[in-house]
Design an enzyme around this catalytic site. Structure first.
Site, PDB file in Angstrom:
ATOM      1  N   HIS A  44       6.607   1.695  11.838  1.00  0.00           N
ATOM      2  CA  HIS A  44       6.972   3.476  11.017  1.00  0.00           C
ATOM      3  C   HIS A  44       6.201   4.358  11.181  1.00  0.00           C
ATOM      4  O   HIS A  44       4.874   4.109  11.308  1.00  0.00           O
ATOM      5  CB  HIS A  44       7.298   3.075   9.514  1.00  0.00           C
ATOM      6  N   LEU A  90       0.791  -1.251  -0.118  1.00  0.00           N
ATOM      7  CA  LEU A  90      -0.248  -0.263   0.027  1.00  0.00           C
ATOM      8  C   LEU A  90       0.846   1.031   0.354  1.00  0.00           C
ATOM      9  O   LEU A  90       1.612   1.418   1.407  1.00  0.00           O
ATOM     10  CB  LEU A  90      -1.149   0.038   1.563  1.00  0.00           C
TER      11      LEU A  90
END
Length: 335
Positions: free
Chosen positions: A229, A126
């Site tokens: 992240h 994605l």
């Protein structure tokens, strides 16, 4: 308006340009032009196939900005992981230890390399251009995939996973890789990251086969194991709301968490509905939902939906045009 649709071979060059703007750490998007072309060929087969048995085929989706005709995002479903080349992951194992003489007890955690040959379905790859993030676009790009799974559950494994991007700095430097991977592979993180999309044999050749004890790692490395992240936090929260959880598996390169859900327990899969479209007025306060067409000619938008009755909806004209619907077609709704 933006639309998510099945990628075509005509998307090859613009999609290659798009994924070139993705950062380090998005492993499954680090493709050469030839690799991307092959993925799109397999994806075309996946969307049009008749068989309901899951294989290793990818379903590639793109988000198109209808105003400009440009591609602004992409996502994917890999129908099955593992196979000839296994799916590699670390399992975090906790083992209780104690000593009567020292009056000490502790849980000792270690990483164990796992090779999964008959693996689950994976959602991944994605990426959305920063300028298009927000206003529900990321949710559309991610969640539209669940309509595909709801429509054709037999094409996908009973378990679905999502590999979350692990912690790294602005240059792509991963603390986990620097502490472990670099010592065995002797290359930078992006090199190994990219090579893993071509072949995984080097992992078996070089990866340590014995457990790695977390207490032997620096504290700043232990702290990132199983963490995502900062740019991945919204995706993690979205998947958590769909019922995805961590079961103690992390990526072997950056230690990002691997989230799991039973296919049929995913909220959007379980609640997906298949109403018929009928002409009618759509009130200004009508609820917004993700609306998709059938799997073979897959298109999806985030639209207002007016439920006329349990099996019938009215949609705005712009939605009907974007989805290329004919009179009395059926659609699929999520949310």
């Amino acid at each position: 308006m933006e639309i998510v649709r099945a990628a075509t071979l005509d998307d090859w060059e613009p999609l290659y340009d798009l994924i070139g703007r993705a950062g380090v750490g998005l492993t499954s998007l680090r493709l050469t032009k030839n690799q991307l072309h092959e993925r799109l060929e397999w994806s075309h087969f996946a969307f049009t196939r008749k068989s309901e048995r899951p294989g290793g085929e990818p379903y590639v989706f793109v988000m198109e900005d209808l105003a400009s005709g440009s591609l602004v995002g992409t996502s994917c479903i890999f129908a099955k992981t593992g196979g000839y080349e296994p799916f590699y992951t670390y399992e975090i194992v906790s083992e209780p230890k104690s000593s009567v003489e020292l009056d000490v007890s502790a849980d000792v955690q270690s990483l164990h390399l796992q090779r999964i040959h008959d693996g689950p379905t994976e959602i991944g790859s994605l990426f959305l251009l920063p300028a298009f993030r927000g206003r529900g676009r990321g949710r559309l790009l991610s969640m539209a995939r669940f309509s595909m799974i709801a429509q054709r559950p037999g094409r996908f494994a009973k378990e679905v996973i999502a590999e979350m991007r692990g912690v790294s700095d602005a240059t792509g430097k991963s603390p986990f890789w620097e502490a472990i991977g670099r010592h065995f592979f002797h290359v930078d993180f992006p090199v190994a990251d990219a090579l893993s999309t071509v072949s995984k044999k080097f992992i078996d050749d070089l990866m340590p086969q014995h457990p790695i004890y977390l207490d032997l790692l620096p504290e700043e490395v232990r702290e990132v194991i199983g963490q995502v992240h900062e740019q991945t936090q919204p995706a993690q929260a979205m998947l958590a709301s769909e019922g995805f959880v961590s079961r103690g598996l992390v990526d072997i390169f950056d230690a990002g968490p691997i989230l799991h859900s039973d296919r049929d327990s995913i909220h959007s899969v379980a609640s997906c509905r298949n109403p018929r479209v009928r002409a009618g007025e759509v009130p200004s306060d009508a609820k917004r939902q993700i609306v998709t067409t059938s799997a073979a000619r897959f298109r999806a938008v985030n639209s207002q939906v007016h439920w006329i009755d349990e099996g019938t909806v009215a949609l705005p004209e712009a939605t009907v045009r974007a989805l290329q619907l004919s009179a009395s077609d059926n659609v699929w709704t999520l949310g």
